[in-house]
Enzyme design. Structure first.
Site, mmCIF file in Angstrom:
data_model
loop_
_atom_site.group_PDB
_atom_site.id
_atom_site.type_symbol
_atom_site.label_atom_id
_atom_site.label_comp_id
_atom_site.label_asym_id
_atom_site.label_seq_id
_atom_site.Cartn_x
_atom_site.Cartn_y
_atom_site.Cartn_z
ATOM 1 N N GLN A 1 12.668 5.316 1.449
ATOM 2 C CA GLN A 1 11.781 6.422 1.101
ATOM 3 C C GLN A 1 11.547 7.322 2.306
ATOM 4 O O GLN A 1 10.894 8.345 2.186
ATOM 5 C CB GLN A 1 10.416 5.879 0.641
ATOM 6 C CG GLN A 1 10.447 5.121 -0.668
ATOM 7 C CD GLN A 1 9.115 4.435 -0.948
ATOM 8 O OE1 GLN A 1 9.031 3.220 -0.884
ATOM 9 N NE2 GLN A 1 8.070 5.193 -1.237
ATOM 10 N N PHE B 1 8.937 1.969 -4.971
ATOM 11 C CA PHE B 1 7.544 1.607 -5.267
ATOM 12 C C PHE B 1 6.712 1.325 -4.021
ATOM 13 O O PHE B 1 5.751 0.556 -4.069
ATOM 14 C CB PHE B 1 7.496 0.424 -6.249
ATOM 15 C CG PHE B 1 8.233 0.694 -7.527
ATOM 16 C CD1 PHE B 1 7.771 1.655 -8.412
ATOM 17 C CD2 PHE B 1 9.415 0.036 -7.819
ATOM 18 C CE1 PHE B 1 8.476 1.950 -9.582
ATOM 19 C CE2 PHE B 1 10.124 0.333 -8.986
ATOM 20 C CZ PHE B 1 9.651 1.277 -9.873
ATOM 21 N N GLU C 1 9.066 2.192 2.071
ATOM 22 C CA GLU C 1 8.447 3.240 2.892
ATOM 23 C C GLU C 1 8.608 2.924 4.370
ATOM 24 O O GLU C 1 8.947 3.800 5.158
ATOM 25 C CB GLU C 1 6.958 3.415 2.539
ATOM 26 C CG GLU C 1 6.316 4.548 3.346
ATOM 27 C CD GLU C 1 4.885 4.875 2.961
ATOM 28 O OE1 GLU C 1 4.458 4.515 1.854
ATOM 29 O OE2 GLU C 1 4.190 5.505 3.782
ATOM 30 N N ARG D 1 -7.406 3.332 2.491
ATOM 31 C CA ARG D 1 -7.384 3.866 1.122
ATOM 32 C C ARG D 1 -8.182 2.972 0.174
ATOM 33 O O ARG D 1 -8.823 3.467 -0.755
ATOM 34 C CB ARG D 1 -5.944 4.061 0.632
ATOM 35 C CG ARG D 1 -5.851 4.846 -0.675
ATOM 36 C CD ARG D 1 -4.409 5.179 -1.052
ATOM 37 N NE ARG D 1 -3.906 6.382 -0.403
ATOM 38 C CZ ARG D 1 -4.030 7.618 -0.889
ATOM 39 N NH1 ARG D 1 -4.638 7.834 -2.048
ATOM 40 N NH2 ARG D 1 -3.562 8.651 -0.232
ATOM 41 N N ARG E 1 2.751 1.238 -4.733
ATOM 42 C CA ARG E 1 2.128 2.174 -5.693
ATOM 43 C C ARG E 1 0.597 2.013 -5.771
ATOM 44 O O ARG E 1 0.093 1.038 -6.325
ATOM 45 C CB ARG E 1 2.743 1.926 -7.070
ATOM 46 C CG ARG E 1 2.759 3.145 -7.970
ATOM 47 C CD ARG E 1 3.580 2.841 -9.190
ATOM 48 N NE ARG E 1 3.930 4.067 -9.911
ATOM 49 C CZ ARG E 1 4.799 4.116 -10.917
ATOM 50 N NH1 ARG E 1 5.391 3.022 -11.342
ATOM 51 N NH2 ARG E 1 5.062 5.255 -11.522
ATOM 52 N N PHE F 1 -1.279 1.964 -2.986
ATOM 53 C CA PHE F 1 -1.492 1.902 -1.543
ATOM 54 C C PHE F 1 -2.914 1.476 -1.172
ATOM 55 O O PHE F 1 -3.602 2.144 -0.422
ATOM 56 C CB PHE F 1 -1.165 3.296 -0.963
ATOM 57 C CG PHE F 1 -0.763 3.341 0.475
ATOM 58 C CD1 PHE F 1 0.493 2.941 0.880
ATOM 59 C CD2 PHE F 1 -1.646 3.812 1.445
ATOM 60 C CE1 PHE F 1 0.877 3.025 2.218
ATOM 61 C CE2 PHE F 1 -1.276 3.897 2.788
ATOM 62 C CZ PHE F 1 -0.005 3.506 3.170
ATOM 63 N N THR G 1 -3.449 9.857 3.856
ATOM 64 C CA THR G 1 -4.672 9.832 4.673
ATOM 65 C C THR G 1 -4.329 10.035 6.145
ATOM 66 O O THR G 1 -5.181 10.441 6.921
ATOM 67 C CB THR G 1 -5.446 8.518 4.478
ATOM 68 O OG1 THR G 1 -4.572 7.430 4.779
ATOM 69 C CG2 THR G 1 -5.951 8.406 3.052
ATOM 70 N N ALA H 1 2.649 8.444 -1.270
ATOM 71 C CA ALA H 1 1.332 9.008 -1.531
ATOM 72 C C ALA H 1 1.373 9.970 -2.723
ATOM 73 O O ALA H 1 0.537 10.867 -2.822
ATOM 74 C CB ALA H 1 0.769 9.695 -0.278
ATOM 75 N N GLU I 1 1.559 7.608 -8.523
ATOM 76 C CA GLU I 1 0.787 6.379 -8.417
ATOM 77 C C GLU I 1 -0.382 6.240 -9.390
ATOM 78 O O GLU I 1 -0.633 5.145 -9.893
ATOM 79 C CB GLU I 1 0.241 6.231 -6.985
ATOM 80 C CG GLU I 1 1.299 6.066 -5.922
ATOM 81 C CD GLU I 1 0.722 6.284 -4.527
ATOM 82 O OE1 GLU I 1 0.457 7.450 -4.173
ATOM 83 O OE2 GLU I 1 0.518 5.298 -3.813
HETATM 84 N N1 MTE Z 1 8.881 5.791 -10.116
HETATM 85 C C1 MTE Z 1 10.090 5.198 -10.105
HETATM 86 N N2 MTE Z 1 10.861 5.290 -11.191
HETATM 87 N N3 MTE Z 1 10.507 4.469 -9.027
HETATM 88 C C2 MTE Z 1 9.725 4.323 -7.900
HETATM 89 O O1 MTE Z 1 10.124 3.677 -6.946
HETATM 90 N N4 MTE Z 1 7.572 4.874 -6.823
HETATM 91 C C3 MTE Z 1 6.180 5.252 -7.016
HETATM 92 C C4 MTE Z 1 6.064 6.498 -7.893
HETATM 93 N N5 MTE Z 1 6.878 6.360 -9.060
HETATM 94 C C5 MTE Z 1 8.434 4.957 -7.900
HETATM 95 C C6 MTE Z 1 8.069 5.710 -9.044
HETATM 96 C C7 MTE Z 1 5.458 5.500 -5.782
HETATM 97 S S1 MTE Z 1 4.852 4.174 -4.926
HETATM 98 C C8 MTE Z 1 5.225 6.767 -5.319
HETATM 99 S S2 MTE Z 1 4.298 7.033 -3.939
HETATM 100 C C9 MTE Z 1 5.772 7.940 -5.996
HETATM 101 O O2 MTE Z 1 6.541 7.596 -7.136
HETATM 102 C C10 MTE Z 1 6.642 8.714 -5.007
HETATM 103 O O3 MTE Z 1 7.268 9.800 -5.578
HETATM 104 P P1 MTE Z 1 6.539 11.220 -5.804
HETATM 105 O O4 MTE Z 1 5.683 11.466 -4.612
HETATM 106 O O5 MTE Z 1 7.670 12.152 -5.908
HETATM 107 O O6 MTE Z 1 5.741 11.078 -7.051
HETATM 108 N N1 HPA Z 2 -0.170 6.793 1.114
HETATM 109 C C1 HPA Z 2 1.084 6.332 1.118
HETATM 110 N N2 HPA Z 2 1.783 6.161 2.215
HETATM 111 C C2 HPA Z 2 1.198 6.449 3.371
HETATM 112 C C3 HPA Z 2 -0.105 6.928 3.432
HETATM 113 C C4 HPA Z 2 -0.828 7.113 2.242
HETATM 114 O O1 HPA Z 2 -2.001 7.525 2.216
HETATM 115 N N3 HPA Z 2 -0.409 7.112 4.719
HETATM 116 C C5 HPA Z 2 0.694 6.742 5.406
HETATM 117 N N4 HPA Z 2 1.667 6.345 4.598
HETATM 118 MO MO1 MOS Z 3 3.997 4.988 -2.703
HETATM 119 S S1 MOS Z 3 2.994 3.202 -2.398
HETATM 120 O O1 MOS Z 3 2.859 5.835 -1.660
HETATM 121 O O2 MOS Z 3 5.352 4.714 -1.742
#
Ligand code: MTE
Ligand code: HPA
Ligand code: MOS
Length: 784
Positions: free
Chosen positions: A204, A235, A239, A317, A349, A351, A449, A518, A720
């Site tokens: 990620q 998910f 990260e 968080r 997801r 966090f 954050t 995030a 999330e």
């Molecule tokens: N959806 C799918 N299909 N696969 C993933 O790994 N990760 C989740 C969410 N939805 C995820 C998902 C998480 S933890 C986050 S932070 C967000 O997608 C990240 O993508 P976005 O910021 O583009 O929504």
């Molecule tokens: N969310 C997800 N990932 C992060 C954050 C947060 O607030 N801060 C640093 N990494």
């Molecule tokens: Mo999502 S836990 O912020 O990668």
């Protein structure tokens, strides 16, 4: 307003851009990249102790094993033997001390993946065992922390609780969760000319993997390129911790001067990588007759594992979400970040947000039972107000509190009250099967954050045939980020979506990009892409005005064409002419989220640009003889502002909810008393499958007036927040259990609500019921 007759503008429910490749099995993931001749395969030698001093490491048999080409340890790391994302406390290879079962000690490159995996088992490692600290509570009691405790206070909770007409205290135990991305951790490292390294990594955060790799090699950042076209799920698990696998592959590639691929076996992946933090939350609360909270104190203790990783931000968080949707005038939150001899827990997801929210939700249920009220009524009297009682415990005001509207609509559409009555009737005559219902709300803050991460970049090229290549710092993990950002560009340039080609995240195209996390991916990359598209559009507008001798205001981009006054020219024709007139057709775009910032010392300010809201009603049934449970019906209403793509958003809402249900009902991580994770495969760790989706599943997007903040097309993040809608499933099960004590006692139910946990809860409540019955009888005897 009439939209342009093009396909793919913002708001259209387009399918995922790779959907046709996903379903036909032809979307290439990192493991599908054709291997270069001479590619070697890697495996990691892992610790089989949770906490021990390393006395000696004998790798002779490993080196001699079939197919082995190279064996490396910390001694072979030319740069820094560390991949810690925030603190330098994550060795790539343990040297003198192992701190969790599964920790990496050495690695092998061999001719085949099976040669490599067989070889690492042949190591002879001598350990001197040390006592392991395994749980958050044990570590809290031993004052073993990865970071110092934090405390956030508003008002005077102690005085408010002491003066309150009613008081309660309790404990919530919340399990962790394995990310269980279907594509395991993987990296493929290719040595290039002059000491350069190209790394395909399922991450990620390509920008951080680039730094981790450069530091491990001891080379400049510009010598490393990290690329990721897509992940098979992440998910949060990818990260920070994808870096270990990239570093190992790169170090072996560096040593052998050959391409090296490291693809983790599922069981090893589960042992070696961090999960959602499990929490133990204790609380004291004071409230009035209506159930309104007057003062509350939380003590959160989370199992961070052996190193810091992202635990600081995750526990922050949790603290910042201990209010969920409720106004807490007098509140104290103490947070312990416990250091244990277990894997270093990481992003998942939500966090930390979901764990923070579970505390207050249980407080609400306890209060409702103590006062004989519907938990929904108690939720409502505690909701943040719209114009008053609308400032969070970190002093950020809520600008668009739509939770009242969402809950009112959901109450109606789900027929909550009538169903609650009929469930009570059903339970009165059903000795073994009990039903329960719960409506729970969600408020989730959007922004990293760590404020500096709220920035994004984009690179946009227009070719002379009028097609567009789009690249931004976000990564695709299945969430549909790429198609959303492409829609933003299509909308801006008034082009059909198929004119826009989305390309792999690549550190050489967009530098220093933040993690895709995030939930902010489409917010920040969408804005950066819009900025780049606007730059191109401005250049083309200026050129067209000059070229056609009209005012710039007369130039309008519409339907794959550009109008100048009454006439119009095809987009590609204008682009060709611009090229011959030597107009630059490539632009970068940049975005930083405005307004945000807060002081972590005083816990005051604006950590979040805005909030997402939602609510869910779950009806569940339990079998009181076996503890088995299932959802019968789920209704969801969720706020995504003005959706960029309602089809993608609905997928996130439904998928996020089900993933949350897995966390709270079936997914149990279990370590034995030696600190060995015993649930390390789908055979012992149960994630939800299609048959776990309730047959009545009504998810709906809230008809919103749009984000009040100037987000990309007034949308809201969606990645999330829906996961936390699943809290309704846990509370529906609690409600079913409460029926066995005639709703007079609040069940103690540890998450996940597995059959064992439900049975324990039923037994525990039965004991209390007997005690209170005995007490009632003896009081009656005294009265007589
Ligand atoms: N959806 C799918 N299909 N696969 C993933 O790994 N990760 C989740 C969410 N939805 C995820 C998902 C998480 S933890 C986050 S932070 C967000 O997608 C990240 O993508 P976005 O910021 O583009 O929504
Ligand atoms: N969310 C997800 N990932 C992060 C954050 C947060 O607030 N801060 C640093 N990494
Ligand atoms: Mo999502 S836990 O912020 O990668």
């Amino acid at each position: 307003m009439r939209r342009d007759p093009i396909t793919g503008v913002v708001g259209e429910p387009l399918p995922h851009d790779s959907a046709h490749l996903h379903v036909s099995g032809s979307a290439p993931y990192t493991d599908d990249i054709p291997e270069v001749r001479g590619t070697l395969h890697a495996a990691i030698g892992m610790s089989d102790r949770a906490h021990a001093r390393i006395v000696s490491v004998d790798l002779e048999k490993v080196s001699a094993a079939r197919g082995v080409v190279a064996v490396i340890t910390a001694k072979d790391v030319p740069g820094k033997n560390d991949y810690g994302p925030v603190f330098a406390d994550d060795p790539i290879f343990a040297t003198t001390l192992v701190q969790y079962h599964g920790q990496s000690i050495f690695a092998v490159a061999a001719k085949t993946v099976f040669d490599a995996r067989r070889a690492v088992k042949l190591a002879a490692i001598e350990y001197e065992d040390l006592d392991p600290l395994l749980t958050a509570e044990a570590a809290r009691d031993a004052q073993s922390f990865v970071l110092p405790p934090e405390r956030l206070v508003r008002g005077d909770p102690s005085a408010a609780i002491a003066a309150a007409p009613h008081r309660l205290s309790g404990e919530v135990r919340i399990g962790g969760q394995e990310q269980f991305y279907l594509e395991g951790m993987i990296a493929y490292a290719l040595p290039k000319e002059d000491g350069m390294m190209h790394v395909y990594s399922s991450t990620q955060y390509p920008g951080e993997v680039q730094l981790q790799v450069a530091h491990a090699l001891g080379v400049a950042t510009h010598k490393v390129v990290v690329e990721c076209r897509r992940m098979g799920g992440a998910f949060g698990g990818k990260e920070s911790q994808a870096g270990l696998f990239a570093c190992v592959a790169v170090l072996l590639a560096h040593k052998t001067r050959r391409p090296v691929k490291l693809r983790m076996d599922r069981d090893d992946d589960m042992r070696i990588t961090g999960k959602r933090h499990d929490f133990v939350t204790n609380y004291d609360v004071g409230f009035d007759d209506l159930g309104r909270i007057l003062g509350v104190r939380f003590v959160l203790a989370s199992r961070c594992g052996y190193s810091v990783d992202l635990s600081g931000a995750i526990n922050d968080r949790a603290m910042l979400h201990s209010d969920n949707c409720y106004y807490l005038e007098n509140v104290a939150i103490q947070s312990y970040r416990c250091k244990t001899n277990t894997v270093s827990n990481t992003a998942f997801r939500g966090f930390g947000g979901p764990q923070g929210m579970l505390g207050i939700e249980q407080v609400i249920d306890d209060i409702a039972i103590a006062r004989g009220l519907d938990p929904l009524a108690v939720r409502k009297v505690n909701f943040y107000g719209v114009t008053e009682r609308n400032v969070t415990h970190y002093h950020q005001p809520l600008v668009d509190n739509v939770i009242h509207e969402i809950v009112a609509e959901l109450e109606r559409s789900s027929d909550y009250h009538a169903r609650r009555r009929s469930i009570r009737d059903f339970n009165a005559t059903s000795p073994y099967i009990r039903r329960g219902i719960a409506l729970t709300p969600v408020k989730f803050g959007i922004s990293f954050t760590a404020t500096h991460l709220n920035q994004a970049g984009c690179l946009l090229h227009v070719y002379t045939d009028g097609t567009v290549m789009l690249n931004h710092g976000g990564t695709e993990m299945g969430q549909g980020l790429f198609v959303k950002v492409a829609q933003v560009v299509a909308d801006e340039l008034a082009l059909d979506i198929d004119r826009i080609r989305i390309t792999a995240s690549d550190t050489s195209k967009v530098p220093n990009a933040s993690p895709t996390a995030a939930s902010s991916g489409s917010d920040i990359n969408g804005k950066a892409a819009q900025a780049a598209a606007r730059t191109i559009k401005q250049r083309l507008t200026d050129f067209a005005a000059r070229h056609f001798g009209v005012a710039p205001e007369a130039i309008v981009f519409r339907a794959n064409a550009v109008q100048y006054g009454p006439d119009s020219i095809a987009f590609e024709e204008l682009v060709k002419r611009a090229y011959f007139a030597r107009v630059s057709l490539s632009a970068t775009g940049y975005y930083r989220t405005p307004k945000i910032g807060y002081d972590r010392k005083t816990w005051r300010g604006m950590p979040f640009y805005y909030f997402c809201y939602g609510a869910a009603v779950t009806e569940a049934a339990i079998d009181t003889l076996t503890g088995e449970n299932r959802m019968l019906r789920v209704d969801i209403l969720h706020d995504v502002g003005r959706s960029l793509n309602p089809a993608i958003d609905m997928g996130q809402i439904e998928g996020g909810f089900i993933q949350g249900v897995g966390w709270l009902t079936t997914e149990e991580l279990w370590w034995n008393d030696k600190g060995v994770l015993m649930t390390h495969a789908p055979s012992t760790y149960k994630i939800p499958v299609a048959s776990d989706v309730p047959s009545a599943f009504n998810a709906k997007i809230f008809e919103s007036g749009g984000n009040p903040e100037d987000s990309i097309h007034r949308s809201k993040a969606v990645g999330e927040p829906p996961l936390m809608l699943a809290i309704s499933a846990l509370h529906a099960i609690r409600d079913a259990i409460a029926s066995t004590a005639d709703y007079k006692l609040s069940p103690r139910l540890d998450a996940p609500a597995t059959p064992e946990s439900v049975l324990r809860s039923l037994e525990e409540i039965a004991v209390r019921r007997e005690k209170s019955r005995a007490a009632t009888i003896s009081t009656e005897a005294v009265v007589e």
